[in-house]
Design a protein around this motif. Structure first.
Motif, short mmCIF file in Angstrom:
data_model
loop_
_atom_site.label_atom_id
_atom_site.label_comp_id
_atom_site.label_asym_id
_atom_site.label_seq_id
_atom_site.Cartn_x
_atom_site.Cartn_y
_atom_site.Cartn_z
N SER A 116 -7.17 -1.94 3.58
CA SER A 116 -6.12 -2.65 2.86
C SER A 116 -5.45 -3.66 3.79
O SER A 116 -5.38 -3.45 5.01
CB SER A 116 -5.08 -1.67 2.33
N LEU A 174 -0.19 -8.81 0.82
CA LEU A 174 -1.04 -9.41 -0.20
C LEU A 174 -1.30 -10.87 0.13
O LEU A 174 -0.45 -11.56 0.69
CB LEU A 174 -0.38 -9.30 -1.58
N THR A 213 -7.25 -6.52 -6.25
CA THR A 213 -5.81 -6.67 -6.15
C THR A 213 -5.18 -5.29 -6.11
O THR A 213 -5.89 -4.27 -6.15
CB THR A 213 -5.28 -7.47 -7.35
N ASN A 214 -3.86 -5.24 -6.05
CA ASN A 214 -3.17 -3.95 -6.01
C ASN A 214 -2.84 -3.50 -7.43
O ASN A 214 -1.98 -4.09 -8.09
CB ASN A 214 -1.87 -4.08 -5.19
N GLN A 254 -5.35 -7.32 -2.32
CA GLN A 254 -4.85 -6.25 -1.46
C GLN A 254 -5.93 -5.68 -0.54
O GLN A 254 -5.63 -5.15 0.52
CB GLN A 254 -4.29 -5.12 -2.32
N LYS A 255 -7.19 -5.81 -0.93
CA LYS A 255 -8.25 -5.15 -0.17
C LYS A 255 -9.58 -5.83 -0.38
O LYS A 255 -9.84 -6.39 -1.45
CB LYS A 255 -8.35 -3.68 -0.61
#
Length: 425
Positions: A250, A254, A292-293, A339-340
């Motif tokens: 992660s 962002l 995304t988160n 996010q990742k």
């Protein structure tokens, strides 16, 4: 005879070596980006904090009492190396199994002196490195694992437990030992064993080895023999080459910038290639994923992945990074805050048994030799001079994918500028 030497709450113990004020206090070490608790002192365990507990969900009362530190892998890795150097003073046969565990072989040593030798080993490790360890001594690795658990769990053993292959004491231990807690027995394997009426380590010990091999694998058959006191497992048996290699993480914050994701994938791709070469494999495809988160309400959500096949099986970081870059370009969309991201190497084959193509030329073979020498040199420099001494591309300042480690202590033993300072007067 063989001993398993295991550091007690190793990450926490490393931190306490350089900050004695942490002794007796509840201490936890956090995962990457300070997300979850991955190591706990006994005091923190007593407060009910479980392994993997998210830091943001810890009750305020516990967060006020506990000392929560960012993971400091450079320090932990170096302290592990120092512990193994001490172990080598007691036996020439030392096999590191993980960062906090090592097997020490005592073949040829007088059996009558082994328990005292292990106590001296334990005391010396503590005196020379500051790390408390538990020592489990037994005829086999599997029994040594069980003995080590007892050494750390039962105060009566005072940190050293000798478990014989036979005897009533060994039988009582194995009859009370759940089979799923044995080294090398996974939860699903335990469920299948339960269907056969095998719930404890003793029941597995008494099972027919041939039947176990037919129903499961040769590794589980070897565990049966090990429980009976017959050495049958080498470390290589418990560390088979992985069928796929995943590296992901992660972000510290962002980001919607393509160059941030590209830099992160470059880092992850280089790590995965290093692991690939470490196990002697080649990859035939690269999967890239982004997301995304999903836990932020009101944020537009997006997740996607793509598999990029490779022309030839390879372990060359340059080829793998180029494939990852093409995969990212295919799935990246603007307008999202990611996010990742991660890289997974797929369809792995043994480098020594690669199937050649009829379309390969003599020049391809020459280039492959150059690639192998180059990658070996890169790995050697990074191994001897420090990680990322040689890297593929430089990161930008303030990149989004850099880890959050706001609570990290100093790298006391690996950086000149972070050496401990002692003040007098």
């Amino acid at each position: 005879m063989i001993a398993l030497v295991d550091g007690n709450n190793f990450y926490v113990s490393c931190e306490r070596v350089f900050d004695p004020r942490l002794e007796g206090r509840p201490v936890g070490v956090l995962s990457n980006n300070d997300g979850c608790v991955v190591a706990r002192s006994n005091e923190l365990k007593a407060l009910g904090v479980g392994m993997g507990a998210p830091m943001h969900l810890l009750p305020p009362a516990i967060r006020r009492q506990a000392v929560l530190l960012s993971s400091n892998y450079a320090l932990y890795g170096d302290m592990s190396r120092r512990v193994n150097q001490v172990l080598a003073e007691f036996s020439p046969d030392v096999e590191a199994y993980s960062i906090d565990e090592s097997f020490v072989g005592f073949a040829g040593f007088p059996e009558a002196s082994l328990e005292e030798r292990c106590r001296e080993l334990r005391d010396t490790v503590r005196r020379w490195t500051g790390i408390p360890v538990g020592v489990g001594l037994a005829p086999t690795r599997v029994l040594a694992k069980v003995a080590n658990h007892l050494a750390k769990r039962e105060p009566a053993f005072e940190g050293v437990c000798w478990l014989q292959a036979e005897g009533e004491a060994t039988r009582r231990v194995l009859e009370a030992w759940p089979v799923t807690e044995l080294w090398g027995v996974a939860r699903r394997t335990g469920e299948r064993l339960a269907l056969m009426g095998i719930d404890t380590a003793w029941q597995l010990r008494e099972a027919d080895p041939k039947r176990i091999r037919r129903a499961f694998s040769v590794v589980l058959e070897r565990i049966v023999w090990e429980l009976r006191g017959r050495p049958a497992i080498a470390l290589d048996d418990m560390a088979a080459p992985r069928q796929r290699i995943l590296v992901s993480r992660s972000f510290g914050r962002l980001t919607g910038a393509f160059h941030d994701l590209e830099a992160a994938l470059r880092q992850h791709g280089a790590r995965s290639a290093e692991k690939l070469r470490g196990q002697g494999s080649l990859a035939r495809a690269v999967m890239v994923f982004v997301r995304t988160n999903p836990f932020i309400a009101g944020e537009p959500q997006y997740r996607n992945s793509v598999v990029v096949p490779l022309v030839w099986p390879t372990d060359d970081s340059r080829d793998l990074l180029e494939a990852a870059r093409r995969g990212l370009a295919a799935i990246f969309l603007t307008g999202y805050r990611y996010q990742k991201c991660g890289v997974m190497l797929l369809d792995l084959v043994d480098a020594d048994h690669r199937q050649h193509s009829l379309l390969e030329t003599a020049q391809d073979e020459v280039e492959r030799g150059r690639s192998k020498r180059l990658m070996a040199t890169v790995d050697r420099l990074n191994r001897e001079m420090g990680r990322d001494t040689v890297r593929f591309g430089l990161p930008r300042e303030g990149n989004a994918w850099a880890l959050r480690c706001e609570r990290r202590t100093s790298c006391y033993t690996t950086r000149w500028d972070e050496l401990m300072r002692v003040k007098t007067g």
